[in-house]
Scaffold this active site. Structure first.
Site, PDB file in Angstrom:
ATOM      1  N   HIS A   1     -10.623  32.686  19.748  1.00 41.87           N
ATOM      2  CA  HIS A   1     -11.118  32.206  21.039  1.00 41.87           C
ATOM      3  C   HIS A   1     -11.908  30.921  20.832  1.00 41.87           C
ATOM      4  O   HIS A   1     -12.728  30.842  19.918  1.00 41.87           O
ATOM      5  CB  HIS A   1     -12.077  33.223  21.673  1.00 41.87           C
ATOM      6  CG  HIS A   1     -11.454  34.511  22.082  1.00 41.87           C
ATOM      7  ND1 HIS A   1     -11.540  34.989  23.370  1.00 41.87           N
ATOM      8  CD2 HIS A   1     -10.753  35.454  21.387  1.00 41.87           C
ATOM      9  CE1 HIS A   1     -10.933  36.161  23.454  1.00 41.87           C
ATOM     10  NE2 HIS A   1     -10.444  36.458  22.247  1.00 41.87           N
TER      11      HIS A   1
ATOM     12  N   ARG B   1      -5.215  30.647  15.128  1.00 41.09           N
ATOM     13  CA  ARG B   1      -6.160  29.921  14.280  1.00 41.09           C
ATOM     14  C   ARG B   1      -5.471  28.816  13.484  1.00 41.09           C
ATOM     15  O   ARG B   1      -6.024  27.730  13.297  1.00 41.09           O
ATOM     16  CB  ARG B   1      -6.864  30.894  13.327  1.00 41.09           C
ATOM     17  CG  ARG B   1      -7.952  30.237  12.476  1.00 41.09           C
ATOM     18  CD  ARG B   1      -8.435  31.177  11.374  1.00 41.09           C
ATOM     19  NE  ARG B   1      -9.515  30.579  10.603  1.00 41.09           N
ATOM     20  CZ  ARG B   1      -9.346  29.667   9.642  1.00 41.09           C
ATOM     21  NH1 ARG B   1      -8.115  29.226   9.358  1.00 41.09           N
ATOM     22  NH2 ARG B   1     -10.385  29.188   8.996  1.00 41.09           N
TER      23      ARG B   1
ATOM     24  N   TYR C   1      -4.955  39.215  23.474  1.00 40.53           N
ATOM     25  CA  TYR C   1      -4.786  37.961  24.203  1.00 40.53           C
ATOM     26  C   TYR C   1      -3.580  37.186  23.713  1.00 40.53           C
ATOM     27  O   TYR C   1      -3.091  37.402  22.597  1.00 40.53           O
ATOM     28  CB  TYR C   1      -6.038  37.084  24.102  1.00 40.53           C
ATOM     29  CG  TYR C   1      -6.570  36.861  22.706  1.00 40.53           C
ATOM     30  CD1 TYR C   1      -6.196  35.755  21.952  1.00 40.53           C
ATOM     31  CD2 TYR C   1      -7.465  37.768  22.132  1.00 40.53           C
ATOM     32  CE1 TYR C   1      -6.691  35.545  20.678  1.00 40.53           C
ATOM     33  CE2 TYR C   1      -7.964  37.566  20.862  1.00 40.53           C
ATOM     34  CZ  TYR C   1      -7.575  36.457  20.136  1.00 40.53           C
ATOM     35  OH  TYR C   1      -8.059  36.251  18.868  1.00 40.53           O
TER      36      TYR C   1
END
Length: 382
Positions: free
Chosen positions: A47, A108, A215
């Protein structure tokens, strides 16, 4: 020592890369040493809140990150058993208007690639595992496993929870087991189409003693990701992670909502990771060496702000060095710690408690923060 003052950064992860890019933009000579042999798309989901996206704006990568990642309209918290909604935290256009930047979930590795591209390869050195360092008061000598050496005016330790520089400063000490593990897995978006569930872009499933955060990691929604938090008495392996079968994970989430069971059913290559921590450091710098991110304040990932704190650290450290100049690095280090310790400690505390956004609350103190607008507090007052 060269006549040109030089900064060395050990670790080219998210925090180290951020510091390097911003220090370069400020005109400093920076060398980054990374122990990995080459860049690779490591990790899984992450996030990036508006507090970090504003830093990416300064780095020149905000638009690329926002375009690649998913931009959820809400963070939903749901009861793991019943599926009832416990909170609906507005993101999307509300985040842009209210906090000054979007909220993005992304892989990432994709995020890191944008950072590395902004840094450039000229001063990025791979396959450099630090084995020893020596601060003689006039500079720092770094010795690497391949036999090479480097001398710098100051060294920034962005080398993670197992930081060699932290060990140099405070002695060897193994990280401590939190008594928790996390499951991680990526899911192909197409695999979700056979189910009747909403599979929201950003949702955390909770029960009293465990959770699952889920997510999308791309704007195209072709990659879905989950990470869990589950009590586990002791990590019994010598490796950083181990494979986990669907059956084992289902035991940990027995009784959870059918949507969670569906995610486990279609997950590919589930892995199980230990969550470690360290005690807070008395200081974040000694002599010409300073630490950031997990090297000085590792935390559980339950708030989705661990990487964000490392990136904020990198930005604040660059700001303080630009303020004082490298010749007065001691004042810069003092300013940096004075303006980071309270916020990082608060985030660490909330993250470790695992309460973030479980109920309807105002996240403005995290998301609305702008590290470049934050008035610098005098380090003598810390």
């Amino acid at each position: 020592m060269s006549n040109t003052p030089r900064i060395a950064i050990v670790g080219a992860g998210l925090g180290g890369a951020c510091a390097a890019v911003l220090l370069q933009k400020a005109g400093f000579e920076v060398d980054v040493f990374e122990q990995a042999p080459a860049f690779s798309r490591l990790g899984a989901g992450i996030h990036m809140g508006p507090n970090v996206m504003k830093i990416f704006r300064r780095m020149g990568i905000e638009d690329a990150v926002a375009h690649k990642g998913s931009k959820p309209d809400f963070w939903f918290s749901r009861d793991g058993n019943s599926g009832d909604y416990m909170s609906r935290i507005k993101l999307g256009e509300f985040a842009v208007k209210e906090y000054g930047a979007p909220y993005v979930t992304i892989h990432r590795g994709d995020l890191h690639e944008f950072q590395i591209a902004a840094l450039g390869n000229a001063r990025l050195h791979y396959d450099k595992k630090l084995i020893e360092c020596h601060d003689d008061g006039n500079g720092v000598d770094l010795m690497f496993e391949d036999g090479t050496r480097h001398r710098a005016d100051i060294v920034i330790g962005a080398d993670g929870i197992n930081s060699k520089l932290r060990e140099h400063m405070f002695g060897a000490e193994a990280p401590k087991d939190t008594g928790w593990i996390g499951h991680r897995a990526l899911i192909r978006g197409d695999a979700l189409k056979k189910y009747p569930f909403p599979f929201e872009p950003c949702v955390k499933w909770w029960t009293a003693d465990r959770h699952m955060m889920v997510y999308y990691t791309t704007e195209a929604r072709d990659e879905y990701y989950f990470v869990s938090g589950v009590p586990h008495p002791k990590w019994e392996y010598d490796t950083a992670f181990v494979p986990c079968s669907r059956e084992d994970m289902k035991q940990d989430f027995a009784g959870y909502h059918p949507e969670v069971q569906a995610l486990i059913d279609v997950a590919e290559d589930i892995t199980k990771w230990p969550l470690f921590y360290r005690e807070p450091l008395p200081v974040w710098s000694t002599g010409r060496i300073v630490l950031l991110g997990d090297a000085c304040h590792p935390m559980k990932p339950h708030m989705a702000q661990g990487a964000a704190m490392a990136i904020e650290d990198g930005a604040m450290l660059a700001r303080c060095l630009e303020e004082t100049g490298l010749s007065d690095f001691g004042t810069a280090f003092t300013l940096y710690e004075a303006n980071r310790r309270e916020r990082a400690s608060r985030v660490q505390s909330v993250s470790n408690a695992n309460t973030w956004l479980r109920t309807q609350e105002d996240p403005a103190w995290v998301f609305g923060y702008d590290i470049f607008e934050h008035p610098l507090r005098d380090g003598t007052a810390a």
